[in-house]
Design a protein around this motif. Structure first.
Motif, PDB file in Angstrom:
ATOM      1  N   THR A   1      -1.512  -1.378  -4.157  1.00 42.56           N
ATOM      2  CA  THR A   1      -2.660  -0.527  -3.878  1.00 42.56           C
ATOM      3  C   THR A   1      -2.164   0.899  -3.658  1.00 42.56           C
ATOM      4  OG1 THR A   1      -3.840  -2.364  -2.836  1.00 42.56           O
ATOM      5  CG2 THR A   1      -4.646  -0.137  -2.383  1.00 42.56           C
TER       6      THR A   1
ATOM      7  N   GLN B   1       0.050  -7.704  -4.963  1.00 41.95           N
ATOM      8  CA  GLN B   1      -0.934  -6.628  -4.949  1.00 41.95           C
ATOM      9  C   GLN B   1      -0.251  -5.271  -4.761  1.00 41.95           C
ATOM     10  OE1 GLN B   1      -4.521  -6.719  -5.206  1.00 41.95           O
ATOM     11  NE2 GLN B   1      -4.220  -4.499  -5.358  1.00 41.95           N
TER      12      GLN B   1
ATOM     13  N   PRO C   1      -3.715   6.292  -8.165  1.00 42.15           N
ATOM     14  CA  PRO C   1      -4.733   5.302  -7.781  1.00 42.15           C
ATOM     15  C   PRO C   1      -5.106   4.347  -8.916  1.00 42.15           C
ATOM     16  CG  PRO C   1      -5.277   7.426  -6.846  1.00 42.15           C
ATOM     17  CD  PRO C   1      -4.094   7.647  -7.739  1.00 42.15           C
TER      18      PRO C   1
ATOM     19  N   LEU D   1       0.859  -1.189   0.000  1.00 45.75           N
ATOM     20  CA  LEU D   1       0.000   0.000   0.000  1.00 45.75           C
ATOM     21  C   LEU D   1       0.895   1.239   0.000  1.00 45.75           C
ATOM     22  CD1 LEU D   1      -2.743   1.440   0.324  1.00 45.75           C
ATOM     23  CD2 LEU D   1      -2.466   1.146   2.813  1.00 45.75           C
TER      24      LEU D   1
ATOM     25  N   SER E   1      -3.301   4.670  -2.691  1.00 48.76           N
ATOM     26  CA  SER E   1      -4.368   5.471  -2.094  1.00 48.76           C
ATOM     27  C   SER E   1      -4.238   6.930  -2.542  1.00 48.76           C
ATOM     28  CB  SER E   1      -4.299   5.375  -0.571  1.00 48.76           C
ATOM     29  OG  SER E   1      -3.070   5.922  -0.103  1.00 48.76           O
TER      30      SER E   1
ATOM     31  N   THR F   1      -3.537   0.829  -9.204  1.00 49.36           N
ATOM     32  CA  THR F   1      -3.908  -0.240  -8.289  1.00 49.36           C
ATOM     33  C   THR F   1      -4.296  -1.482  -9.075  1.00 49.36           C
ATOM     34  OG1 THR F   1      -4.627   1.268  -6.553  1.00 49.36           O
ATOM     35  CG2 THR F   1      -5.570  -0.948  -6.542  1.00 49.36           C
TER      36      THR F   1
END
Length: 122
Positions: free
Chosen positions: A119, A117, A88, A11, A121, A91
């Motif tokens: 991600t 993954q 974003p 993230l 934000s 992602t």
């Protein structure tokens, strides 16, 4: 055949960076073209970048716009994807793949990792 394991996802805030790694095993890695693809929810898997067997040539999707860099280290059996200026819309699950040519066609790659993954934000 090449076995592939991705790592380095996570993230991150918009504008941040990540470095993805793909560790390979198998006799054919150093002679294989390598690529990164990504797949966002409810979207098809799409080409991100690829590199020739010796790292001499690299190719990128238009949306990369100079933000990502693919590289490989055949001595370490590893391919990398440096992700900068993340947004974003980046992602997705990122996959590495091995194949005979560094093309953008997902069907031309026979060996795939399990994905990592990413991600971003806002």
């Amino acid at each position: 055949q090449v076995q592939l394991v991705e790592s380095g996802g996570g993230l991150v805030q918009a504008g941040g960076s990540l470095r993805l790694s793909c560790a390979a095993s198998g006799r054919t890695f150093s002679s294989s073209a390598m690529a990164w693809f990504r797949q966002a929810p409810r979207k098809e898997r799409e080409f991100v970048a690829s590199v020739t067997w010796n790292g001499g040539n690299t190719y990128y999707a238009t949306f990369v716009k100079g933000r990502f860099t693919i590289s490989r280290d055949n001595a370490k059996n590893t391919v990398y994807l440096q992700l900068n200026s993340l947004a974003p819309e980046d992602t997705a699950v990122y996959y590495c793949a091995a194949g005979p040519m560094p093309v953008a066609d997902v069907s031309r790659y026979g060996d795939w990792g399990q994905g990592t993954q990413v991600t971003v934000s806002s």
